[in-house]
Design an enzyme around this catalytic site. Structure first.
Site, PDB file in Angstrom:
ATOM      1  N   GLY A   1       0.825  -1.202   0.000  1.00 23.01           N
ATOM      2  CA  GLY A   1       0.000   0.000   0.000  1.00 23.01           C
ATOM      3  C   GLY A   1       0.856   1.246   0.000  1.00 23.01           C
TER       4      GLY A   1
ATOM      5  N   PRO B   1       2.842   4.706   0.812  1.00 27.85           N
ATOM      6  CG  PRO B   1       4.594   5.935  -0.119  1.00 27.85           C
ATOM      7  CD  PRO B   1       3.246   5.381  -0.427  1.00 27.85           C
ATOM      8  N   GLY B   2       3.335   5.445   4.276  1.00 31.56           N
ATOM      9  CA  GLY B   2       2.737   6.149   5.408  1.00 31.56           C
ATOM     10  C   GLY B   2       1.367   5.659   5.822  1.00 31.56           C
ATOM     11  CB  THR B   3      -1.002   3.212   4.484  1.00 30.41           C
ATOM     12  OG1 THR B   3      -0.007   2.360   3.932  1.00 30.41           O
ATOM     13  CG2 THR B   3      -1.505   4.144   3.404  1.00 30.41           C
ATOM     14  N   GLY B   4       0.851   2.878   7.404  1.00 32.65           N
ATOM     15  CA  GLY B   4       0.927   2.133   8.660  1.00 32.65           C
ATOM     16  C   GLY B   4       1.333   0.682   8.513  1.00 32.65           C
TER      17      GLY B   4
ATOM     18  CG  HIS C   1     -14.988   5.604 -13.360  1.00 29.48           C
ATOM     19  ND1 HIS C   1     -14.565   5.683 -14.665  1.00 29.48           N
ATOM     20  CD2 HIS C   1     -14.629   4.380 -12.924  1.00 29.48           C
ATOM     21  CE1 HIS C   1     -13.984   4.544 -15.004  1.00 29.48           C
ATOM     22  NE2 HIS C   1     -14.001   3.731 -13.952  1.00 29.48           N
ATOM     23  CD  GLU C   2     -14.194   3.436  -9.132  1.00 30.35           C
ATOM     24  OE1 GLU C   2     -14.697   2.286  -9.238  1.00 30.35           O
ATOM     25  OE2 GLU C   2     -13.133   3.747  -9.709  1.00 30.35           O
TER      26      GLU C   2
ATOM     27  CG  ASP D   1     -12.791   0.242 -15.981  1.00 27.66           C
ATOM     28  OD1 ASP D   1     -12.313  -0.488 -15.097  1.00 27.66           O
ATOM     29  OD2 ASP D   1     -13.287   1.366 -15.751  1.00 27.66           O
TER      30      ASP D   1
HETATM   31  P1  ADP Z   1       4.497   2.653   6.153  1.00 34.31           P
HETATM   32  O1  ADP Z   1       5.332   1.582   6.765  1.00 34.31           O
HETATM   33  O2  ADP Z   1       3.228   2.135   5.547  1.00 34.31           O
HETATM   34  O3  ADP Z   1       5.200   3.576   5.229  1.00 34.31           O
HETATM   35  P2  ADP Z   1       4.429   3.573   8.855  1.00 34.31           P
HETATM   36  O4  ADP Z   1       3.890   2.400   9.563  1.00 34.31           O
HETATM   37  O5  ADP Z   1       5.889   3.783   8.914  1.00 34.31           O
HETATM   38  O6  ADP Z   1       3.972   3.579   7.339  1.00 34.31           O
HETATM   39  O7  ADP Z   1       3.659   4.854   9.364  1.00 34.31           O
HETATM   40  C1  ADP Z   1       4.331   6.006   9.765  1.00 34.31           C
HETATM   41  C2  ADP Z   1       3.616   6.650  10.935  1.00 34.31           C
HETATM   42  O8  ADP Z   1       2.349   7.131  10.547  1.00 34.31           O
HETATM   43  C3  ADP Z   1       3.331   5.698  12.056  1.00 34.31           C
HETATM   44  O9  ADP Z   1       4.407   5.578  12.919  1.00 34.31           O
HETATM   45  C4  ADP Z   1       2.140   6.343  12.722  1.00 34.31           C
HETATM   46  O10 ADP Z   1       2.561   7.390  13.572  1.00 34.31           O
HETATM   47  C5  ADP Z   1       1.398   6.979  11.579  1.00 34.31           C
HETATM   48  N1  ADP Z   1       0.312   6.140  11.078  1.00 34.31           N
HETATM   49  C6  ADP Z   1       0.199   5.611   9.831  1.00 34.31           C
HETATM   50  N2  ADP Z   1      -0.948   4.922   9.694  1.00 34.31           N
HETATM   51  C7  ADP Z   1      -1.587   4.998  10.875  1.00 34.31           C
HETATM   52  C8  ADP Z   1      -2.823   4.486  11.373  1.00 34.31           C
HETATM   53  N3  ADP Z   1      -3.651   3.762  10.612  1.00 34.31           N
HETATM   54  N4  ADP Z   1      -3.159   4.760  12.651  1.00 34.31           N
HETATM   55  C9  ADP Z   1      -2.354   5.493  13.421  1.00 34.31           C
HETATM   56  N5  ADP Z   1      -1.169   6.000  13.025  1.00 34.31           N
HETATM   57  C10 ADP Z   1      -0.774   5.776  11.765  1.00 34.31           C
HETATM   58 ZN    ZN Z   2     -13.359   1.801 -13.800  1.00 36.30          ZN
END
Ligand code: ADP
Ligand code: ZN
Length: 582
Positions: free
Chosen positions: A191, A193-196, A414-415, A492
């Site tokens: 997924g 970046p930054g999604t946890g 679209h969706e 599609d």
């Molecule tokens: P990834 O590994 O997907 O790039 P990270 O896990 O390193 O992302 O996320 C970076 C920071 O963002 C985490 O340490 C947290 O502080 C915050 N974060 C990201 N997603 C969430 C979430 N769903 N809930 C709470 N904090 C989150």
């Molecule tokens: Zn479509």
């Protein structure tokens, strides 16, 4: 830790310089015996008994020390009885061939220092590219202390659900052993970046109460051949010594990128060795050992298929950008324990479309910093406004968060178009969700849960499927006009085209070819090309018109579903059925 290591390199450099100076000093500046006499003079001294001792070196010269303290050099006669002769005359003979101690110690120190410098240079070279924690005992305790749990992560319920059994397995292996169930060895989290993804892996370790080991794939690039493989082995050795563990490999694509064309240019050698070491280690431990490997990547499709095979990373969990409800939960999580006043969290969740969890965290943090700078009692809306500008400006220009409202609207229609056609034409297929939040597969998307027992596909089913695929573009055209249709329908269209082609040329469902299969016609098939294309086109045109009619007849539903998608961003099965029954 990394910086510390970079500084530590000073120590061997200093000791190297010091020992080198000492060596130079002893070799060139220390007064040494320079006077040389000929052998007959030496014999004379020997007879007159003025010599206290003689030092025999490997060299061709002897050093003669007189009782008066003077010394001189003389030719070594190299005769076997020479030493005996001296000894009978009462002269001490010192025949150490080793260098004097003043030289030995600095030489040893110099050698050690040089090796340390080389070692440290290599070692820091490979860690300095990344800010991931390097595996060692300290990190393990670190993650245990912080106690990550599923609570540390808001939203992403589906992803959490998909790793729940791993936690249970790590906690109660006995329960699973009884049934002979095996623990999945490798899980890939993919997924934006930054999604946890990292957070989720830490939470699994935290929930199960096992140590967490983290490395990053990018640590392994630019390494000398063999070093990466050795590090993988030592990583697994450490984890195993602990019994149970979660091993986390961030940026797995850096070592596990698809090896296409069989062309391996020089630099890929190391990557391949590292990848092979990883695969070997993974097949080397039993399912019941309690070691789980979690790897993260932004894109699943670029990974080498060798990695994704059963028994390796065979479970794939998508970690998605948060929708508005999830964003509200994440904001609340980070506002907890912070003094806030009059902040409309729901409103902020609405304003932060396409923000990742990491970005939301940094938004709240910036606001807190601003409040602290002003010595304000509370974090207020104004702080949030300023922080919002900072966070938006601080991120890449072409960031998703700057996606125009019109684009969101187009995606929503679209969706909804896909969803409505599907709900009407194929009601037996379950749609688990429709979303306008971008996924790694492209902007927006809907997720179908296809019943597994549909082994045969009927002619009418395939035509309905094509209509569902065309539903996105049809909705765009109806609402925004033919001049404003977008490239959003790209995949599609490629799907519907190949379905139509297969129906007509492979499944014997067309008119021109009848029951002939084009791929079995060999060279003869060349002449059928145009007629097949024409037939495909006629079929798609007909189905596209039918799709548009269907959507026009349900235009109210199209509008209301799109509006709900714009406000909620994700609609689940029940929401969709509610839409249709209104
Ligand atoms: P990834 O590994 O997907 O790039 P990270 O896990 O390193 O992302 O996320 C970076 C920071 O963002 C985490 O340490 C947290 O502080 C915050 N974060 C990201 N997603 C969430 C979430 N769903 N809930 C709470 N904090 C989150
Ligand atoms: Zn479509």
């Amino acid at each position: 830790m990394n910086k510390l290591k970079n500084k530590m390199i000073i120590v061997p450099i200093l000791t190297a310089i010091m020992s080198l100076s000492a060596l130079i000093f002893y070799t060139y500046y220390l007064p040494t015996t320079k006077v040389e006499k000929n052998y007959s003079e030496f014999v004379k001294d020997l007879d007159s008994n003025v010599i206290s001792n003689v030092q025999i070196n490997d060299s061709s010269k002897l050093t003669v020390y007189l009782k008066t303290g003077e010394s001189y050099l003389v030719e070594n006669p190299n005769s076997p009885s020479f030493k005996e002769n001296l000894l009978t005359k009462g002269v001490k003979v010192n025949s150490s061939s080793a260098a004097p101690i003043q030289k030995t110690i600095p030489s040893v120190i110099l050698t050690i220092s040089v090796f340390s410098i080389i070692y440290m240079a290599v070692y820091s070279g490979r860690t300095s590219t990344s800010n991931m924690t390097v595996v060692d005992g300290a990190d393990v305790k670190d993650s245990e202390k912080k106690g990550f749990s599923f609570e540390s992560m808001a939203g992403n319920e589906e992803a959490k659900e998909s790793v729940q059994d791993i936690v249970d397995f790590l906690k109660n292996p006995e329960k699973y052993k009884k049934y002979g169930a095996r623990l999945p060895k490798g899980i890939i989290l993919y997924g934006e970046p930054g999604t946890g993804k990292t957070l989720l892996a830490k939470a699994v370790a935290g929930e199960a109460g096992v140590p967490f080991y983290a490395v990053s794939g990018s640590d392994f690039v630019q390494m000398y051949v063999g070093v990466g493989a050795a590090r993988i082995r030592s990583l697994f050795k450490k984890a195993r010594a602990n019994g149970k563990a979660v091993i986390f490999i961030d940026e797995i694509d850096a070592i596990g990128k698809r090896r296409d064309g069989g062309k391996t240019s020089g630099g890929n050698d190391e990557r391949d060795q590292t990848l092979n070491a990883l695969l070997t280690e993974m097949s080397g431990f039993g399912e019941q050992e309690g070691i789980v490997i979690m790897a993260a990547t932004n894109r699943l499709d670029i990974l080498d298929s060798a990695l994704l095979r059963p028994g390796r990373f065979d479970r794939h969990v998508e970690v998605i950008l948060p929708d508005v409800n999830a964003r509200e939960k994440i904001l609340n999580l980070y506002f907890k324990n912070k003094p806030i006043n009059n902040i409309d969290v729901r409103d902020w969740a609405n304003k932060t479309t396409y923000f990742s969890g990491a970005k939301l965290e940094s938004l709240v943090n910036e606001a807190a910093i601003l409040a602290a700078k002003e010595d304000s009692t509370y974090i207020t809306e104004e702080h949030m406004d300023k922080a919002f500008s900072i966070v938006i400006a601080g991120h890449e220009k072409n960031d998703r968060s700057s996606i125009r409202d019109i684009d969101r609207k187009i995606t929503a229609y679209h969706e909804s178009g896909h969803a409505i056609v599907s709900l009407i034409k194929l009601p037996e297929e379950k749609i688990s969700k429709v979303t306008i939040i971008p996924t790694t597969k492209g902007a927006g998307g809907y997720t179908l849960t296809i019943p597994e027992d549909s082994a045969y596909k009927t002619y009418s089913y395939l035509r309905k499927r094509i209509m569902v695929l065309l539903g996105g573009r049809a909705a765009e055209e109806i609402i925004f006009g033919i001049e404003n249709i977008t490239t959003g329908a790209y995949s599609d269209i490629s799907h519907s085209t190949s379905l139509a082609k297969d129906m007509i040329s492979e499944y014997g469902m067309g008119k021109n070819l009848g029951l002939l299969k084009i791929s079995s016609l060999g060279d003869l098939s060349n002449s059928c090309g145009t007629s097949v294309i024409e037939e495909c086109k006629a079929m798609i045109d007909e189905l596209y018109d039918e799709t548009k009619e269907l959507l026009l007849a349900n235009i109210d539903k199209l509008h209301s579903m799109s509006q709900h998608l714009l406000s909620d961003e994700t609609l689940y099965t029940e929401d969709l059925h509610r839409e249709m029954s209104n």
